[in-house]
Design a protein around this motif. Structure first.
Motif, PDB file in Angstrom:
ATOM      1  N   ALA A 126      12.669   1.812  -0.477  1.00  0.00           N
ATOM      2  CA  ALA A 126      11.672   1.118   0.335  1.00  0.00           C
ATOM      3  C   ALA A 126      11.647  -0.368  -0.001  1.00  0.00           C
ATOM      4  CB  ALA A 126      10.296   1.746   0.114  1.00  0.00           C
ATOM      5  N   THR A 127      11.773  -0.694  -1.278  1.00  0.00           N
ATOM      6  CA  THR A 127      11.814  -2.101  -1.693  1.00  0.00           C
ATOM      7  C   THR A 127      13.040  -2.800  -1.119  1.00  0.00           C
ATOM      8  OG1 THR A 127      10.686  -1.500  -3.745  1.00  0.00           O
ATOM      9  CG2 THR A 127      11.775  -3.628  -3.689  1.00  0.00           C
ATOM     10  N   GLU A 179      12.581  -3.346   2.600  1.00  0.00           N
ATOM     11  CA  GLU A 179      11.609  -4.421   2.831  1.00  0.00           C
ATOM     12  C   GLU A 179      12.263  -5.789   2.630  1.00  0.00           C
ATOM     13  OE1 GLU A 179       8.282  -6.356   3.852  1.00  0.00           O
ATOM     14  OE2 GLU A 179       8.555  -4.194   3.980  1.00  0.00           O
ATOM     15  N   ARG A 180      13.111  -5.931   1.626  1.00  0.00           N
ATOM     16  CA  ARG A 180      13.810  -7.198   1.397  1.00  0.00           C
ATOM     17  C   ARG A 180      14.783  -7.503   2.530  1.00  0.00           C
ATOM     18  NH1 ARG A 180      15.203  -6.857  -5.034  1.00  0.00           N
ATOM     19  NH2 ARG A 180      13.096  -7.263  -5.745  1.00  0.00           N
ATOM     20  N   ARG A 188      14.577  -6.512   5.585  1.00  0.00           N
ATOM     21  CA  ARG A 188      13.801  -6.848   6.782  1.00  0.00           C
ATOM     22  C   ARG A 188      13.146  -8.224   6.666  1.00  0.00           C
ATOM     23  NH1 ARG A 188       8.660  -3.499   8.071  1.00  0.00           N
ATOM     24  NH2 ARG A 188       7.861  -5.271   6.972  1.00  0.00           N
ATOM     25  N   ARG A 189      12.615  -8.540   5.501  1.00  0.00           N
ATOM     26  CA  ARG A 189      11.886  -9.784   5.316  1.00  0.00           C
ATOM     27  C   ARG A 189      12.825 -10.987   5.216  1.00  0.00           C
ATOM     28  NH1 ARG A 189       8.790 -10.370  -0.042  1.00  0.00           N
ATOM     29  NH2 ARG A 189       9.935  -8.452  -0.147  1.00  0.00           N
ATOM     30  N   GLU A 199      13.087  -0.920  11.205  1.00  0.00           N
ATOM     31  CA  GLU A 199      11.632  -0.775  11.080  1.00  0.00           C
ATOM     32  C   GLU A 199      11.238   0.701  11.038  1.00  0.00           C
ATOM     33  OE1 GLU A 199       7.826  -1.903  10.531  1.00  0.00           O
ATOM     34  OE2 GLU A 199       9.490  -3.302  10.712  1.00  0.00           O
ATOM     35  N   HIS A 208      12.176   2.119   7.654  1.00  0.00           N
ATOM     36  CA  HIS A 208      11.210   1.678   6.646  1.00  0.00           C
ATOM     37  C   HIS A 208       9.910   2.473   6.752  1.00  0.00           C
ATOM     38  CE1 HIS A 208       8.186  -1.025   4.820  1.00  0.00           C
ATOM     39  NE2 HIS A 208       9.143  -1.136   3.902  1.00  0.00           N
ATOM     40  N   THR A 209       9.439   2.711   7.967  1.00  0.00           N
ATOM     41  CA  THR A 209       8.213   3.494   8.171  1.00  0.00           C
ATOM     42  C   THR A 209       8.397   4.921   7.659  1.00  0.00           C
ATOM     43  OG1 THR A 209       7.684   2.176  10.126  1.00  0.00           O
ATOM     44  CG2 THR A 209       6.554   4.277   9.900  1.00  0.00           C
ATOM     45  N   ILE A 268       8.292   4.952   3.879  1.00  0.00           N
ATOM     46  CA  ILE A 268       6.924   4.845   3.358  1.00  0.00           C
ATOM     47  C   ILE A 268       6.208   6.185   3.510  1.00  0.00           C
ATOM     48  CG2 ILE A 268       4.682   3.715   3.670  1.00  0.00           C
ATOM     49  CD1 ILE A 268       6.820   1.967   2.351  1.00  0.00           C
TER      50      ILE A 268
END
Length: 173
Positions: free
Chosen positions: A18-19, A22-23, A25-26, A41, A44-45, A48
């Motif tokens: 997940a980390t 997130e990186r 995506r960000r 996305e 990632h959902t 989570i």
């Protein structure tokens, strides 16, 4: 235990993934079109949600293990209580016979009734301890008080000695 260990490893892997997602995506490390960004996305959902489900399952497992440990502890307490009662019932007559078995002079030692008297004394002490347990555990020991002969026997062997003891205490100076 193996299930808990596996869930911990799974949760650790999910957190790392997940980390990483997130990186990606960000920081926009990869050049993604809109469909790929939507898929990222969604991934990632889902990651989570899987992480939250793992935490829920770990909590359920911990609760079940705690309940199981509590049941085992309660069963152990019952066994220890029974063993304690048995120890007390055996220890008191042993103590009485030990006192009368010493090599010192005790009043009535040469009497022919000394040995039967000690046996009767031991039996009375054991009965008194059992009667005390019956009275203290009355709601559970109610089964023993069902028939009339048992009620009379228990009444005579519990109430009369108790009444006699109270009379003796009342006469005490």
């Amino acid at each position: 235990m193996r299930i808990e260990k596996s869930l911990v490893y799974f949760r650790t892997a999910l957190r790392a993934n997940a980390t990483m997602l997130e990186r990606i995506r960000r920081n926009k490390i990869l050049e993604l079109n809109e469909a790929q960004a939507d898929q990222l996305e969604d991934i990632h959902t889902e990651m989570i949600q899987a992480l939250e489900m793992t935490d829920v399952e770990l909590n359920i497992l911990s609760t079940m293990m705690g309940a199981f440990a509590s049941i085992i502890s309660n069963n152990l307490n019952v066994v220890v209580r029974v063993l304690t009662v048995a120890t007390i019932l055996v220890a008191v007559p042993t103590w009485i016979t030990g006192v009368f078995g010493m090599n010192v002079s005790i009043p009535g030692m040469n009497s022919p009734w000394a040995f039967p008297l000690v046996l009767v004394l031991c039996a009375l002490v054991v009965w008194w301890l059992l009667a005390t347990l019956l009275v203290l555990n009355f709601p559970r020991s109610k089964v023993l008080f069902q028939s009339l002969p048992r009620k009379v026997l228990i009444g005579l062997l519990i109430l009369l000695p108790a009444w006699q003891g109270l009379l003796l205490l009342k006469q005490w100076p």
